[in-house]
Design a protein around this motif. Structure first.
Motif, mmCIF file in Angstrom:
data_model
loop_
_atom_site.group_PDB
_atom_site.id
_atom_site.type_symbol
_atom_site.label_atom_id
_atom_site.label_comp_id
_atom_site.label_asym_id
_atom_site.label_seq_id
_atom_site.Cartn_x
_atom_site.Cartn_y
_atom_site.Cartn_z
ATOM 1 N N ILE A 101 0.836 -1.195 0.000
ATOM 2 C CA ILE A 101 0.000 0.000 0.000
ATOM 3 C C ILE A 101 0.881 1.258 0.000
ATOM 4 C CG2 ILE A 101 -1.885 -1.158 1.233
ATOM 5 C CD1 ILE A 101 -0.948 0.337 3.786
ATOM 6 N N THR A 102 0.256 2.380 -0.265
ATOM 7 C CA THR A 102 0.881 3.677 -0.027
ATOM 8 C C THR A 102 0.194 4.336 1.163
ATOM 9 O OG1 THR A 102 -0.603 5.046 -1.374
ATOM 10 C CG2 THR A 102 1.240 3.965 -2.505
ATOM 11 N N ILE A 103 0.941 5.173 1.860
ATOM 12 C CA ILE A 103 0.363 6.104 2.832
ATOM 13 C C ILE A 103 0.915 7.472 2.453
ATOM 14 C CG2 ILE A 103 0.133 6.744 5.256
ATOM 15 C CD1 ILE A 103 0.604 3.812 5.986
ATOM 16 N N GLU A 104 0.040 8.473 2.297
ATOM 17 C CA GLU A 104 0.479 9.742 1.707
ATOM 18 C C GLU A 104 -0.316 10.929 2.233
ATOM 19 O OE1 GLU A 104 -0.796 9.921 -2.588
ATOM 20 O OE2 GLU A 104 -1.076 7.765 -2.283
ATOM 21 N N PRO A 105 -0.216 11.215 3.536
ATOM 22 C CA PRO A 105 -0.995 12.329 4.090
ATOM 23 C C PRO A 105 -0.641 13.662 3.459
ATOM 24 C CG PRO A 105 0.696 11.615 5.634
ATOM 25 C CD PRO A 105 0.660 10.599 4.550
ATOM 26 N N MET A 106 -1.683 14.434 3.160
ATOM 27 C CA MET A 106 -1.550 15.820 2.710
ATOM 28 C C MET A 106 -2.088 16.696 3.826
ATOM 29 S SD MET A 106 -2.862 14.972 -1.096
ATOM 30 C CE MET A 106 -2.959 13.192 -0.953
ATOM 31 N N VAL A 107 -1.252 17.576 4.342
ATOM 32 C CA VAL A 107 -1.564 18.346 5.547
ATOM 33 C C VAL A 107 -1.528 19.839 5.218
ATOM 34 C CG1 VAL A 107 -0.818 18.872 7.903
ATOM 35 C CG2 VAL A 107 -0.633 16.530 7.027
ATOM 36 N N ASN A 108 -2.578 20.542 5.635
ATOM 37 C CA ASN A 108 -2.689 21.977 5.376
ATOM 38 C C ASN A 108 -2.564 22.780 6.663
ATOM 39 O OD1 ASN A 108 -3.321 21.128 2.782
ATOM 40 N ND2 ASN A 108 -5.511 21.579 2.962
ATOM 41 N N ILE A 109 -1.981 23.964 6.567
ATOM 42 C CA ILE A 109 -1.944 24.862 7.718
ATOM 43 C C ILE A 109 -3.347 25.361 8.047
ATOM 44 C CG2 ILE A 109 -1.230 27.179 8.433
ATOM 45 C CD1 ILE A 109 1.496 26.664 7.340
ATOM 46 N N GLY A 110 -4.161 25.613 7.032
ATOM 47 C CA GLY A 110 -5.514 26.124 7.228
ATOM 48 C C GLY A 110 -6.568 25.047 7.058
ATOM 49 N N THR A 111 -7.622 25.372 6.330
ATOM 50 C CA THR A 111 -8.728 24.439 6.128
ATOM 51 C C THR A 111 -8.299 23.231 5.297
ATOM 52 O OG1 THR A 111 -10.982 24.187 5.230
ATOM 53 C CG2 THR A 111 -9.515 25.714 4.093
ATOM 54 N N TRP A 112 -8.983 22.100 5.511
ATOM 55 C CA TRP A 112 -8.714 20.914 4.702
ATOM 56 C C TRP A 112 -9.382 21.020 3.338
ATOM 57 C CZ3 TRP A 112 -13.062 18.491 2.936
ATOM 58 C CH2 TRP A 112 -14.242 18.632 3.684
ATOM 59 N N GLN A 113 -10.263 21.970 3.158
ATOM 60 C CA GLN A 113 -11.021 22.067 1.916
ATOM 61 C C GLN A 113 -10.137 22.542 0.768
ATOM 62 O OE1 GLN A 113 -14.066 24.542 3.844
ATOM 63 N NE2 GLN A 113 -15.560 23.060 3.112
ATOM 64 N N MET A 114 -10.517 22.162 -0.432
ATOM 65 C CA MET A 114 -9.681 22.420 -1.600
ATOM 66 C C MET A 114 -10.516 22.879 -2.787
ATOM 67 S SD MET A 114 -9.365 18.833 -3.517
ATOM 68 C CE MET A 114 -9.953 19.750 -4.929
ATOM 69 N N LYS A 115 -9.819 23.328 -3.818
ATOM 70 C CA LYS A 115 -10.469 23.687 -5.072
ATOM 71 C C LYS A 115 -9.659 23.096 -6.213
ATOM 72 C CE LYS A 115 -8.086 28.169 -4.972
ATOM 73 N NZ LYS A 115 -8.248 29.635 -4.902
ATOM 74 N N MET A 116 -10.356 22.683 -7.259
ATOM 75 C CA MET A 116 -9.700 22.115 -8.432
ATOM 76 C C MET A 116 -9.472 23.186 -9.484
ATOM 77 S SD MET A 116 -9.069 18.893 -7.971
ATOM 78 C CE MET A 116 -8.677 18.429 -9.664
ATOM 79 N N GLU A 117 -8.340 23.076 -10.152
ATOM 80 C CA GLU A 117 -8.053 23.963 -11.278
ATOM 81 C C GLU A 117 -8.835 23.485 -12.515
ATOM 82 O OE1 GLU A 117 -5.480 26.868 -11.041
ATOM 83 O OE2 GLU A 117 -6.810 26.392 -9.370
#
Length: 254
Positions: free
Chosen positions: A198-214
């Motif tokens: 498996i992979t484990i690949e956390p993406m961690v943000n300083i602010g909100t976890w919410q995102m937007k797509m380009e």
């Protein structure tokens, strides 16, 4: 379908992972002010191919590049561009290698020049979150145990875990079952068995976890423009604990 790997298949994946780790180690000195992310793309592709590997991301689900390179508030799947990096840029380089049919996948984060305290802390927290998740990758545990450990630590540090992108099984292709989040409840999800990779690949943000797509449908950014970091390893589930397949060369077990 979850595929169980034989010891021989895991050894082949480890060789693929060692090549991938070597690319990342070379990038430590290559990434500097004035270099573009396109320069990184060219360097990575040339290195992989000159060492007998295939840049496995090229053509995967229509993706065009050997690398995903995401800078600062870009979360993941960033396209390489001809824009020069500057001091304190946080650069995440994600790549996959096919070496003799064995797949490896890993993302490392780098800082250009001198890092600010905010960047240093975010990188340290994200890397520790990865290893706390790896500690839970034990035979008999569930994928929810991994996500829970990551989420609890990250949120305790005042950061957030991205929820729109997930970890996955790996081999014989890049994305295999099980697919699982980096947050959640203990005791939930797929049970881990010996021979799973498996992979484990956390993406961690300083602010909100919410995102937007380009508009291109690949690149993602934090919704509030805050910094985002990612680290990723591929690993094998064994009776003696998880074995990292994309390490820096030393044997890493938990």
């Amino acid at each position: 379908m979850i595929t169980i790997k034989s010891p021989r298949e895991i050894e082949l994946m480890k060789k693929s992972g060692a090549l991938l780790a070597n690319v990342h180690k070379e990038l430590r000195s290559f990434i500097k002010e004035g270099v573009t992310t396109w320069d990184i793309e060219v360097f990575v592709r040339d290195y992989i191919e000159s060492h007998g590997g295939i840049a496995a991301q090229i053509g995967f689900e229509g993706y065009k590049y050997a690398t995903c390179i995401s800078v600062n508030d870009e979360i993941c799947h960033g396209f390489p561009k001809k824009i020069k990096l500057k001091n304190n840029d946080l650069v995440k380089v994600d790549m996959c290698i096919d070496l003799n049919g064995a797949i490896s996948d890993s993302c490392w984060a780098y800082v250009v020049g001198v890092a600010s305290e905010d960047v240093k802390k975010l990188m340290a927290v994200t890397r520790k979150a990865l290893y706390l998740g790896i500690e839970q990758a034990q035979v008999g545990n569930r994928t929810g145990d991994i996500g829970y450990a990551i989420q609890q630590y990250v949120e305790k540090e005042g950061y957030s875990v991205v929820r729109d992108f997930i970890a996955h099984g790996i081999g014989p292709t890049i994305h295999e079952e099980p697919f699982f989040a980096h947050y959640g409840e203990k005791g939930k999800g797929t049970r881990l068995k010996e021979g799973m990779t498996i992979t484990i690949e956390p993406m961690v943000n300083i602010g909100t976890w919410q995102m937007k797509m380009e508009p291109n449908g690949w690149e993602s950014k934090t919704l509030d423009g805050s910094l985002s970091c990612q680290y990723e390893h591929s690993l094998a589930i064994t009776k003696d604990g998880p074995v990292i397949l994309t390490s820096q060369g030393e044997e890493e077990t938990y």
